[in-house]
Design a protein around this motif. Structure first.
Motif, PDB file in Angstrom:
ATOM      1  N   VAL A  25      60.107  60.171  29.940  1.00 34.70           N
ATOM      2  CA  VAL A  25      60.971  60.329  29.665  1.00 34.70           C
ATOM      3  C   VAL A  25      62.338  59.847  28.507  1.00 34.70           C
ATOM      4  O   VAL A  25      63.341  59.828  29.383  1.00 34.70           O
ATOM      5  CB  VAL A  25      62.032  61.973  30.995  1.00 34.70           C
ATOM      6  CG1 VAL A  25      61.274  63.402  29.572  1.00 34.70           C
ATOM      7  CG2 VAL A  25      59.770  62.967  30.737  1.00 34.70           C
ATOM      8  N   VAL A  26      62.212  59.952  27.564  1.00 31.92           N
ATOM      9  CA  VAL A  26      63.329  59.415  27.133  1.00 31.92           C
ATOM     10  C   VAL A  26      63.973  60.448  26.210  1.00 31.92           C
ATOM     11  O   VAL A  26      63.594  61.684  25.357  1.00 31.92           O
ATOM     12  CB  VAL A  26      62.876  58.407  26.356  1.00 31.92           C
ATOM     13  CG1 VAL A  26      63.700  57.784  25.781  1.00 31.92           C
ATOM     14  CG2 VAL A  26      62.920  57.411  26.308  1.00 31.92           C
ATOM     15  N   PHE A  27      65.314  60.631  26.595  1.00 30.51           N
ATOM     16  CA  PHE A  27      66.131  61.801  25.555  1.00 30.51           C
ATOM     17  C   PHE A  27      67.642  61.274  24.849  1.00 30.51           C
ATOM     18  O   PHE A  27      67.873  60.506  25.585  1.00 30.51           O
ATOM     19  CB  PHE A  27      66.423  62.299  26.769  1.00 30.51           C
ATOM     20  CG  PHE A  27      67.248  61.886  27.988  1.00 30.51           C
ATOM     21  CD1 PHE A  27      68.321  62.299  27.695  1.00 30.51           C
ATOM     22  CD2 PHE A  27      66.440  61.629  28.829  1.00 30.51           C
ATOM     23  CE1 PHE A  27      69.527  62.201  28.623  1.00 30.51           C
ATOM     24  CE2 PHE A  27      67.300  61.035  30.281  1.00 30.51           C
ATOM     25  CZ  PHE A  27      69.266  61.315  29.970  1.00 30.51           C
ATOM     26  N   GLU A  28      67.832  61.586  24.245  1.00 28.30           N
ATOM     27  CA  GLU A  28      69.527  61.182  23.746  1.00 28.30           C
ATOM     28  C   GLU A  28      70.459  62.120  23.849  1.00 28.30           C
ATOM     29  O   GLU A  28      69.819  63.417  24.308  1.00 28.30           O
ATOM     30  CB  GLU A  28      68.807  61.807  21.932  1.00 28.30           C
ATOM     31  CG  GLU A  28      67.900  60.853  21.777  1.00 28.30           C
ATOM     32  CD  GLU A  28      68.857  60.171  20.107  1.00 28.30           C
ATOM     33  OE1 GLU A  28      69.484  59.684  19.870  1.00 28.30           O
ATOM     34  OE2 GLU A  28      67.988  59.987  19.320  1.00 28.30           O
ATOM     35  N   THR A  29      71.395  62.571  24.294  1.00 28.99           N
ATOM     36  CA  THR A  29      73.074  63.193  24.525  1.00 28.99           C
ATOM     37  C   THR A  29      73.619  62.928  23.807  1.00 28.99           C
ATOM     38  O   THR A  29      74.477  62.226  22.282  1.00 28.99           O
ATOM     39  CB  THR A  29      72.798  62.633  25.943  1.00 28.99           C
ATOM     40  OG1 THR A  29      74.155  63.078  26.830  1.00 28.99           O
ATOM     41  CG2 THR A  29      73.389  60.877  25.907  1.00 28.99           C
TER      42      THR A  29
ATOM     43  N   PHE B  41      59.315  56.365  41.744  1.00 23.16           N
ATOM     44  CA  PHE B  41      59.171  58.276  41.489  1.00 23.16           C
ATOM     45  C   PHE B  41      58.395  58.420  41.205  1.00 23.16           C
ATOM     46  O   PHE B  41      57.726  57.763  40.000  1.00 23.16           O
ATOM     47  CB  PHE B  41      60.492  57.855  41.145  1.00 23.16           C
ATOM     48  CG  PHE B  41      62.186  58.445  41.741  1.00 23.16           C
ATOM     49  CD1 PHE B  41      62.282  59.746  42.166  1.00 23.16           C
ATOM     50  CD2 PHE B  41      62.560  56.702  41.893  1.00 23.16           C
ATOM     51  CE1 PHE B  41      63.054  59.092  42.606  1.00 23.16           C
ATOM     52  CE2 PHE B  41      63.398  56.752  42.337  1.00 23.16           C
ATOM     53  CZ  PHE B  41      64.015  58.768  43.359  1.00 23.16           C
ATOM     54  N   PRO B  42      58.280  59.489  40.257  1.00 24.48           N
ATOM     55  CA  PRO B  42      57.086  59.760  39.937  1.00 24.48           C
ATOM     56  C   PRO B  42      57.295  60.709  38.731  1.00 24.48           C
ATOM     57  O   PRO B  42      56.480  60.231  37.310  1.00 24.48           O
ATOM     58  CB  PRO B  42      56.487  61.387  40.201  1.00 24.48           C
ATOM     59  CG  PRO B  42      57.161  61.747  41.373  1.00 24.48           C
ATOM     60  CD  PRO B  42      58.029  60.572  41.839  1.00 24.48           C
ATOM     61  N   VAL B  43      58.596  60.421  38.495  1.00 22.13           N
ATOM     62  CA  VAL B  43      59.610  60.703  37.122  1.00 22.13           C
ATOM     63  C   VAL B  43      60.440  59.461  37.096  1.00 22.13           C
ATOM     64  O   VAL B  43      60.906  60.065  37.652  1.00 22.13           O
ATOM     65  CB  VAL B  43      58.651  61.989  36.828  1.00 22.13           C
ATOM     66  CG1 VAL B  43      60.176  62.742  37.562  1.00 22.13           C
ATOM     67  CG2 VAL B  43      59.895  62.596  35.159  1.00 22.13           C
ATOM     68  N   VAL B  44      60.528  59.342  35.730  1.00 20.65           N
ATOM     69  CA  VAL B  44      62.138  59.184  35.454  1.00 20.65           C
ATOM     70  C   VAL B  44      62.615  59.641  34.061  1.00 20.65           C
ATOM     71  O   VAL B  44      61.838  58.948  32.737  1.00 20.65           O
ATOM     72  CB  VAL B  44      61.861  57.388  35.828  1.00 20.65           C
ATOM     73  CG1 VAL B  44      63.105  56.647  34.486  1.00 20.65           C
ATOM     74  CG2 VAL B  44      61.590  56.731  36.882  1.00 20.65           C
ATOM     75  N   TYR B  45      63.902  59.642  33.781  1.00 25.06           N
ATOM     76  CA  TYR B  45      63.908  60.232  33.009  1.00 25.06           C
ATOM     77  C   TYR B  45      65.368  59.361  32.916  1.00 25.06           C
ATOM     78  O   TYR B  45      65.904  58.392  32.968  1.00 25.06           O
ATOM     79  CB  TYR B  45      64.969  61.578  32.790  1.00 25.06           C
ATOM     80  CG  TYR B  45      64.247  62.553  33.296  1.00 25.06           C
ATOM     81  CD1 TYR B  45      64.306  63.772  32.139  1.00 25.06           C
ATOM     82  CD2 TYR B  45      63.239  62.891  34.426  1.00 25.06           C
ATOM     83  CE1 TYR B  45      63.286  65.378  32.376  1.00 25.06           C
ATOM     84  CE2 TYR B  45      62.973  64.576  34.444  1.00 25.06           C
ATOM     85  CZ  TYR B  45      62.002  65.275  33.549  1.00 25.06           C
ATOM     86  OH  TYR B  45      62.107  65.852  33.271  1.00 25.06           O
ATOM     87  N   ARG B  46      65.595  59.000  31.239  1.00 24.17           N
ATOM     88  CA  ARG B  46      65.418  57.973  30.661  1.00 24.17           C
ATOM     89  C   ARG B  46      66.977  58.194  29.264  1.00 24.17           C
ATOM     90  O   ARG B  46      66.549  58.696  28.338  1.00 24.17           O
ATOM     91  CB  ARG B  46      65.460  56.386  30.172  1.00 24.17           C
ATOM     92  CG  ARG B  46      66.000  55.318  30.020  1.00 24.17           C
ATOM     93  CD  ARG B  46      67.088  55.173  31.144  1.00 24.17           C
ATOM     94  NE  ARG B  46      67.536  53.803  31.349  1.00 24.17           N
ATOM     95  CZ  ARG B  46      69.239  53.143  30.403  1.00 24.17           C
ATOM     96  NH1 ARG B  46      69.536  54.610  29.755  1.00 24.17           N
ATOM     97  NH2 ARG B  46      69.216  52.705  30.478  1.00 24.17           N
ATOM     98  N   ALA B  47      67.829  57.864  29.858  1.00 27.91           N
ATOM     99  CA  ALA B  47      68.886  58.302  28.063  1.00 27.91           C
ATOM    100  C   ALA B  47      68.639  57.646  27.529  1.00 27.91           C
ATOM    101  O   ALA B  47      68.473  55.592  27.998  1.00 27.91           O
ATOM    102  CB  ALA B  47      70.292  58.415  28.530  1.00 27.91           C
ATOM    103  N   LEU B  48      68.476  57.463  25.824  1.00 34.44           N
ATOM    104  CA  LEU B  48      68.164  56.405  25.035  1.00 34.44           C
ATOM    105  C   LEU B  48      68.501  55.506  25.646  1.00 34.44           C
ATOM    106  O   LEU B  48      69.928  55.270  25.196  1.00 34.44           O
ATOM    107  CB  LEU B  48      68.904  57.181  23.644  1.00 34.44           C
ATOM    108  CG  LEU B  48      68.028  56.229  22.676  1.00 34.44           C
ATOM    109  CD1 LEU B  48      66.484  55.580  22.213  1.00 34.44           C
ATOM    110  CD2 LEU B  48      68.305  56.336  21.081  1.00 34.44           C
TER     111      LEU B  48
END
Length: 767
Positions: free
Chosen positions: A579-583, A546-553
Motif C-alpha cells: 500500500v503506497v501512500f502520501e503524507t 509480512f502479508p501487507v506492507v505500507y510504504r510512504a511514497l
C-alpha cells in the motif's frame, strides 16, 4: 651500523636498518605481484626508510650515539621528530622519471601518515612538490656509506614497467596505481615492524588469507543440501525461481573476469546465489578473495551470520576466520583476536563490509584505510543493492571499479532487486559499455514476472490518524516511512489502538535493533499479531515476511525494496499487498529528490514495480544530466584531483600531479557528518556508560565494546545535546574527534531509541 627500531632489552636486540628494508621490500613485493608490480613494490620497501640512515635520525630519535647505560633506558627517553621519509621520496622521483617517479615518491613520503597532495594553497613544505625540491625543503642526505639501495640488477627488474598502458598512464590510473602500491608498502611496513616489536601478536595473525575455493564450495554445497532437506511441504514458485537463479549463476561463473550483473527480485536468493557464483568463478579464474559490500550495517550483520553458518565447520578446521565482518557496528567481543587483526588488512578469504568502508578506502589518503587495498587485486567484488550508489559519486565510483577490473584482475558483480544503473547509454556516457557486462540471469524480466508476489495499492494521501486506523485493523503489517519523526508520530497513535506495536529506526543502537528484529521474526513464525513501524533501516536485507506492507511514497527503487518484505516466501494463497501512500511529513534531504521524481511519475506508472516504471525512474534520478554548473555524477569534483601533467619546479619537466588528501576530503559516501553517541541500552550498555562516566583517561577498550551501543547523530544535533547537558565527551587523544556518551538515560526510550524531541529540542530539555 644503522638501526631501524630500538628494543627495551638493549642495543644488541635493536633491529638493523638494512634488515628492516630488506624484509619490508620482500613483503611489499609479494603483495605487489598480485597485480604485476612486484618490482615497483620491492623498490618502495627498499627506499621508504632511507632517511633513517642519517645522523639526525640515529642520534635524535634512536639515541644510537649515546652510551650503553643511557641506551638501556631508551624506552623511556622522549623521541624527537625527524623527517625520515623525504629522502626516500626524492630517491624514487630521481630513479623513475616523470610518470612513475612522483607516484612512488608520494607513497614513500606518506608511509607514516597521508599520501600528500602535489600542490596545496598553503605556504608550507608539506606538499610533494616542495618536499622533492632541495631548495624549498632541506633535509640531511642519507649516509653514502649505507649499503646501496639501488643496484643494476634491481634497476633492470623495475624497468621497463610491465603493466597495461604503462607508457600512456592517465591521471586517474596513475593515482590508483599509487594508492595500491602505497597499500603494499604500508601493510608490509606495519607487519614487519609488528613482527620485530610484538612477535607474539604477529604470530596470531591469519596465516591463510586467500580463498580455498574447493573447500568453501564443498561447505556451501553441504549447507544448501541441509537447507533443502529441512524444508517441509511442496516447493513454492519462489523455490523454483531460486533454483533457476542458482543454475544461471553456475553457468555464468565459467566466463572470464569482468563485469557481471545479477538482477533478482527481493527474496530471490541473491545472498547464496551470488556466493555460489563467486566460488565457482574463483575456481575457474584463480581469483583469491571475495569482498561483499552492502549499503547498511543491518544487512551486513545478517549476511555475515548467514555466511558463517555455511563455513562454521570449515573455520573450526582452519583455526582462523573464513568470513571477516568489517563495519563500524561490529562487536569486538563477538569475534576472535585473529579476526580483529584481519580487519586491519582484510587478511581473510571472504570479507563482508559496507559501501562506506570499501569506497571511502578506495579514495582515502591515510595509510590505515589504504592498508587493505592491495587485497582487492584478483578479488571478486559483490556489490549488493548496487542501485544505492549515490548519483553524485557515480563517476569516481565507476572509475575506481573499472580500474580494478581492467588493471587488477577483479570481477565486479552488481546485485540488484531492480536493475543495474551503470550501463552506458545515451546521455550517460560515463557508464560501462554494455558489451563488457554479462547478465548472469539472461532474461531477468521473465524472472521478475515469475516471482511477482505482491500487488501495489495506491492509497492517496493519509493523515497519521488515518494511517494508524488502517494499520490497527491488520493482524500483521509493516509500515515504512521516510523519517524518524514520522515513525515516532505514527507509533504514538497506533499504540493507542494496538499497544503491542513495535518500532525500528536508526535512532536505536544496533544491539537494540537486533533484539527488535528477533522479536518480529518470533511473532511472525508463531502467527502472533505483529505490527511494526519502521524507517528505511528495515528496507534492505532484513528477512521478514509480512502479508501487507505500507510504504510512504519514495523512489521506485525503495518501493521495490519495501515490496520484498511482503509475501517474501510466496506462501500466501494470493498476492501480498503493498500500500503506497502520501503524507504531510516532509522527507529528509537525502530522500526528497526520489519522492519528487516518484510523485511526478505515478500518473503514468501507477505500478512502480513494473520494469518500465523502474527504468523511467532511473532516467530521471540517475541518468539525467544535472545541468550547467554541476559536474555530472561528480558533484564534489573528486576526479579533478587526479590531474594530468604539471611542470616540476625543480627542473621544468612535466610530472604527474595528484592531490590525494583533497580527493579524500571530497569523497564522502554520506554527505552529513555524524558523531557516535554511546547509549545505555540494556545492562551491557548501562555498564559501558557508567564505566565511561567514571574514567579519568581514554578507555579505548570501552569504546570498542560500545560500538553496538551507539547511535549516530548529526553534528548540529550533537552540539544541541552537548549544550543541554544530555551528552558528555569522553577522553580522547589530542586532535582526535571526541567520543560522546549519554548522561541522561531518560533521553533513550525503550520503544523509540534516542528520542527525537531530545535530538531537536532548541532550548531546555524536557525528559
Amino acid at each position: 651500523m644503522f638501526y631501524a627500531h630500538t628494543h627495551p632489552a638493549g642495543r644488541e636486540h635493536w633491529e638493523p636498518l638494512a634488515t628492516h628494508l630488506r624484509e619490508v621490500a620482500d613483503a611489499a613485493s609479494a603483495f605487489g605481484e598480485a597485480f604485476g608490480c612486484g618490482p615497483l613494490a620491492h623498490a618502495l620497501g627498499r627506499w621508504h626508510d632511507l632517511g633513517k640512515a642519517t645522523f639526525a635520525f640515529q642520534e635524535k630519535v634512536l639515541g644510537a650515539g649515546v652510551d650503553e647505560a643511557a641506551a638501556e633506558g631508551e624506552a623511556q627517553r622522549p623521541r624527537a621528530r625527524v623527517d625520515h621519509a623525504t629522502a626516500g621520496a626524492r630517491y624514487a622521483a630521481d630513479q623513475l622519471g616523470p610518470v612513475l617517479g612522483p607516484c612512488l615518491a608520494a607513497a614513500v613520503a606518506g608511509h607514516h601518515g597521508h599520501l600528500p597532495d602535489w600542490q596545496t594553497d598553503a605556504a608550507r613544505d608539506r606538499d610533494l612538490e616542495a618536499r622533492l625540491d632541495p631548495q624549498r625543503k632541506r633535509i640531511e642526505p642519507h649516509d653514502p656509506g649505507f649499503e646501496s639501495p639501488w643496484d643494476d640488477a634491481q634497476a633492470a627488474a623495475v624497468g621497463p614497467i610491465r603493466w597495461p598502458g604503462a607508457e600512456e598512464l592517465g591521471g586517474h590510473t596513475t593515482a590508483f596505481l599509487t594508492r595500491m602500491l602505497f597499500s603494499c608498502l604500508v601493510d608490509a611496513d606495519r607487519l614487519c615492524t609488528q613482527r620485530f616489536s610484538d612477535p607474539a601478536g604477529h604470530a596470531r595473525r591469519p596465516a591463510r588469507p586467500d580463498l580455498d575455493a574447493e573447500a568453501m564450495s564443498a561447505a556451501l554445497d553441504a549447507s544448501m543440501a541441509e537447507l533443502l532437506a529441512g524444508r517441509t511441504g511442496d516447493p513454492s514458485p519462489v523455490d523454483a525461481a531460486r533454483a533457476g537463479v542458482l543454475a544461471a549463476c553456475r553457468a555464468a561463473a565459467k566466463k572470464g573476469a569482468g563485469w557481471f550483473t545479477l538482477e533478482v527480485p527481493t527474496g530471490g536468493g541473491k545472498t547464496l546465489a551470488s556466493l555460489r557464483f563467486a566460488l565457482d568463478h574463483a575456481r575457474h579464474t584463480g581469483q583469491r578473495r571475495i569482498v561483499c559490500a552492502l549499503p547498511f550495517t543491518s544487512i551486513i550483520e545478517q549476511t555475515a551470520e548467514r555466511y558463517r553458518e555455511v563455513f562454521r565447520d570449515l573455520e573450526a578446521r582452519r583455526g582462523e576466520p573464513v568470513v571477516l565482518e568489517h563495519h563500524s557496528s561490529l562487536d569486538p567481543g563477538g569475534v576472535s583476536f585473529a579476526a580483529q587483526l584481519a580487519t586491519e588488512n582484510w587478511a581473510a578469504p571472504l570479507v563482508v563490509t559496507t559501501n562506506v568502508q570499501l569506497f571511502e578506502s578506495l579514495f582515502a589518503s591515510h595509510g590505515t584505510p589504504c592498508r587493505k587495498l592491495h587485497r582487492l587485486a584478483n578479488a571478486i567484488l559483490i556489490l549488493d543493492e548496487a542501485q544505492a550508489i549515490p548519483p553524485g559519486l557515480m563517476r569516481p565510483v565507476l572509475a575506481a571499479l573499472d580500474e580494478l577490473v581492467r588493471n587488477f584482475g577483479c570481477t565486479v558483480v552488481l546485485c540488484t532487486a531492480t536493475q543495474p544503473a551503470v550501463a552506458r547509454r545515451e546521455g550517460f556516457a560515463i557508464g560501462i559499455p554494455p558489451e563488457r557486462i554479462t547478465r548472469i540471469v539472461p532474461e531477468p524480466e521473465r524472472l521478475f514476472e515469475a516471482m511477482r508476489r505482491v500487488a501495489v495499492e495506491p492509497a492517496g494521501h493519509l493523515t497519521d490518524e488515518e494511517l494508524a486506523d488502517r494499520l490497527a485493523r491488520e493482524p500483521a503489517a509493516l509500515c515504512i516511512v521516510n523519517a524518524r519523526r514520522h515513525a515516532a508520530a505514527v507509533l504514538e497513535r497506533l499504540r493507542e489502538r494496538r499497544p503491542d506495536a513495535l518500532h525500528l529506526s536508526a535512532a536505536m543502537c544496533p544491539a537494540h535493533r537486533s533484539d527488535r528484529v528477533a522479536e518480529v521474526k518470533r511473532r511472525l513464525r508463531a502467527g502472533e499479531p505483529c505490527l511494526v513501524i519502521s524507517t528505511t533501516v528495515v528496507e534492505a536485507g532484513v528477512d521478514v515476511d509480512f502479508p501487507v506492507v505500507y510504504r510512504a511514497l519514495a523512489g521506485f527503487d525503495s518501493v521495490a525494496q519495501a515490496a520484498g518484505r511482503a509475501n517474501r516466501e510466496g506462501r500466501l494463497s494470493g498476492l501480498g499487498r503493498v500500500v503506497v501512500f502520501e503524507t504531510d511529513h516532509a522527507p529528509p534531504p537525502g530522500v526528497k529528490s526520489g519522492v519528487e521524481i516518484a510523485r511526478g511519475l505515478l500518473s503514468a506508472h501507477p505500478d512502480p514495480l513494473q520494469p518500465e516504471a523502474i527504468r523511467a525512474y532511473f532516467e530521471e534520478h540517475l541518468w539525467k544530466n544535472p545541468g550547467p554548473g554541476v559536474t555530472p555524477w561528480d558533484t564534489h569534483d573528486v576526479m579533478p584531483c587526479f590531474g594530468g601533467f604539471l611542470p616540476d619546479q625543480r627542473d621544468g619537466t612535466d610530472a604527474h600531479h595528484h592531490n590525494f588528501r583533497e580527493a579524500a576530503s571530497r569523497f564522502r559516501w554520506i554527505d552529513s557528518a555524524t558523531t557516535p553517541v554511546v547509549v545505555p541500552y540494556s545492562e551491557e550498555g548501562r555498564r559501558i556508560v557508567a564505566a565511561l562516566t567514571e574514567a579519568e583517561e581514554p578507555r579505548f577498550d570501552l569504546l570498542r565494546e560500545a560500538q553496538r551501543h551507539t547511535v549516530a547523530v548529526y553534528h548540529n544535533q550533537r552540539d544541541r545535546l552537548d549544550e543541554n547537558a544530555v551528552i558528555r565527551p569522553g577522553f580522547t587523544p589530542e586532535g582526535e574527534e571526541p567520543a560522546f556518551y549519554l548522561l541522561r538515560p531518560e533521553a533513550y526510550d525503550e520503544a523509540l531509541g534516542l528520542r527525537d524531541d531530545v535530538l531537536n529540542a532548541p532550548g531546555g530539555l524536557v525528559c
